[in-house]
Design an enzyme around this catalytic site. Structure first.
Site, PDB file in Angstrom:
ATOM      1  N   SER A   1      -3.075  -3.992  -7.018  1.00 43.20           N
ATOM      2  CA  SER A   1      -2.214  -2.876  -6.627  1.00 43.20           C
ATOM      3  C   SER A   1      -2.067  -1.908  -7.795  1.00 43.20           C
ATOM      4  O   SER A   1      -2.021  -0.695  -7.612  1.00 43.20           O
ATOM      5  CB  SER A   1      -0.843  -3.385  -6.182  1.00 43.20           C
ATOM      6  OG  SER A   1      -0.157  -3.945  -7.267  1.00 43.20           O
TER       7      SER A   1
ATOM      8  N   ARG B   1      -3.374   1.729  -7.001  1.00 44.83           N
ATOM      9  CA  ARG B   1      -2.329   2.747  -6.863  1.00 44.83           C
ATOM     10  C   ARG B   1      -2.723   4.008  -7.627  1.00 44.83           C
ATOM     11  O   ARG B   1      -2.702   5.123  -7.100  1.00 44.83           O
ATOM     12  CB  ARG B   1      -1.003   2.228  -7.400  1.00 44.83           C
ATOM     13  CG  ARG B   1       0.099   3.296  -7.372  1.00 44.83           C
ATOM     14  CD  ARG B   1       1.401   2.783  -7.963  1.00 44.83           C
ATOM     15  NE  ARG B   1       1.892   1.629  -7.234  1.00 44.83           N
ATOM     16  CZ  ARG B   1       1.852   0.394  -7.687  1.00 44.83           C
ATOM     17  NH1 ARG B   1       1.333   0.155  -8.886  1.00 44.83           N
ATOM     18  NH2 ARG B   1       2.315  -0.600  -6.975  1.00 44.83           N
TER      19      ARG B   1
ATOM     20  N   ASN C   1      -3.905   7.527  -5.774  1.00 44.72           N
ATOM     21  CA  ASN C   1      -3.174   8.774  -6.001  1.00 44.72           C
ATOM     22  C   ASN C   1      -4.061   9.857  -6.578  1.00 44.72           C
ATOM     23  O   ASN C   1      -4.048  11.004  -6.129  1.00 44.72           O
ATOM     24  CB  ASN C   1      -2.007   8.525  -6.952  1.00 44.72           C
ATOM     25  CG  ASN C   1      -0.775   8.069  -6.213  1.00 44.72           C
ATOM     26  OD1 ASN C   1      -0.096   8.870  -5.586  1.00 44.72           O
ATOM     27  ND2 ASN C   1      -0.507   6.784  -6.257  1.00 44.72           N
TER      28      ASN C   1
END
Lengths: 156, 299
Positions: B229, B233, B237
């Site tokens: 994660s 992440r 993004n």
């Protein structure tokens, strides 16, 4: 989205940078900052201390000044008192001296008067004797009439 | 136009790849002819297909180059400032660097309760480096690829953090540190116990024996999910942000009205992105601190 050797390359690169940062960057910067922080804290402490000292000194100076003023006032008051006292004493002694002089003068005057009276009395008695001798034509025996003469002189 | 747009986008999303093409691969030359490789060859990939064919034996030259270059730049800057650091009145760049260092130091002190000489510099490296990599996103998407294109480099993806290899690489490094410190602080027994004795446990040994595989499964998933994660992440993004910049850039070629609108959109998205890149760099750093703090906690 291909997973490939770039992954390994990035891991190695990351490791190298972290090692570099840990070895050559972070400790230097943090040490310098902490030392500066301490220096500033010390400086502020010193400034505070100095301000407190100054306040104390000012207080002490004010105290001393007030004490000195009080002392001076006391001295002046004492001096005034003393001066008054001296003046009073002087007045007193002057008055008593004056009285004494007046008394002495009066005594002398009285004495002088008495003396004059005495002398007059004597002269009167002599004049009386001389007068009487002239009237009687002969000398009056002074001793024989001494008693009479004295009586006369006393009545004058 | 549709074909062009697709080409434009996929061109922007293709890395400059150097790797090993397998034997028997048929290369399509620019003149339309084909060459079949007789043996596996290390070469620059001419396009996404070849890059895909290289599989794991490939390096994204642009991602690694930019990531290393930016990291080196920021490390050099900090190193120079560290050498210049003194206890007098700081000024200029030193002020700025010290502001960042103090910010990181405070964050680490708040979130990390163990004692470690590594976590703070690690956080500084992550924050500054990830920020620099993300910052490349704010350079208009066509500038650097066009520049490199003019120099004969076909592909150039300039934002390293839009490469999943880069973000996962960093996440795996953090993961390795987590495992290392877990074992160092708690011992192998403690680490294994942490994986197998939670969240279910029982005083009855038979029941406990049943719980162990269940716990191990749950805890392993939780453990593996952390680096995945963490890496995805940042990747997600930045990739999405880059994608939107590319889409906006597409509008520039669609007439004056759309072009003007694209200008406004580009500006607005860039302003918003300033927040995103900083936030993502901060989140990556913060999560690293938290994970390492958890690794240092002894139950």
């Amino acid at each position: 989205m291909n997973i490939n050797l770039t992954l390994i390359g990035q891991i190695i690169t990351f490791g190298v940078f972290v090692w570099f940062c840990m070895k050559f960057v972070w400790p230097h910067l943090l040490t310098a900052m902490q030392e500066r922080e301490k220096k500033i804290a010390d400086g502020l402490d010193a400034a505070n201390r100095a301000a407190r000292d100054l306040e104390l000194a000012q207080k002490e100076a004010a105290d001393q000044l007030r004490a000195a003023k009080e002392k001076a006032a006391e001295i002046i008051e004492q001096a005034n008192k003393r001066a008054n006292q001296i003046v009073d004493e002087a007045k007193e002694s002057a008055r008593s001296e004056g009285q004494r002089i007046v008394a002495a003068a009066q005594a002398e005057v009285e004495q002088e008067a008495n003396r004059a009276k005495e002398a007059l009395r004597k002269q009167v008695s002599e004049l009386a004797v001389a007068g009487a001798a002239k009237i009687l034509g002969k000398s009056v025996d002074a001793t024989a009439h001494n008693e009479l003469l004295d009586k006369l002189a006393e009545e004058l | 136009m549709a074909g062009n747009s697709q080409e434009y986008i996929s061109h922007h999303l293709t890395n400059l790849t150097f790797g090993k093409l397998p034997a028997g691969y048929v290369r399509h030359n620019e003149d339309g002819s084909t060459t079949e490789l007789t043996e596996s060859t290390w070469t620059m990939a001419h396009g996404g297909d070849e890059a895909a064919a290289m599989g794991f034996n490939a390096v994204h030259v642009d991602s690694l180059g930019w990531s290393f270059g930016l990291g080196a730049l920021i490390m050099f800057l900090f190193w120079r400032m560290a050498k210049k650091a003194h206890t007098g009145v700081p000024s200029g760049m030193l002020n700025f660097v010290e502001m960042i260092v103090e910010f990181i130091d405070n964050t680490v002190k708040e979130a990390f309760h163990g004692r470690s000489a590594l976590v703070a510099p690690l956080s500084l490296t992550i924050f500054t480096w990830v920020f620099m990599m993300n910052f490349m996103d704010l350079i208009p998407v066509d500038v650097l690829p066009a520049l490199f294109g003019a120099m004969g480099v076909g592909y150039m993806k300039v934002v390293p953090s839009t490469d999943v290899n880069v973000t996962l690489g960093m996440a795996i490094f953090v993961f390795a540190l987590m495992i290392f410190y877990s074992i160092k602080i708690k011992g192998i027994g403690g680490f294994v116990g942490e994986l197998t004795l939670h969240p279910f446990n029982s005083k009855n040994p038979v029941v406990q024996a049943i719980f162990i595989p269940v716990n191990f499964f749950l805890e392993s998933v939780a453990l593996i999910a952390k680096p995945i994660s963490l890496g995805l992440r940042l990747f997600g993004n930045m990739y999405a942000g880059e994608m939107i910049f590319i889409l906006i850039a597409l509008m520039f070629s669609a007439g004056i009205a759309l072009g003007l609108m694209a200008g406004v959109l580009q500006w607005a998205w860039a302003v918003f992105h300033i927040l995103v890149i900083t936030l993502q760099a901060f989140i990556f750093m913060m999560l690293t601190i938290v994970y390492l703090s958890m690794a240092h906690e002894d139950h």
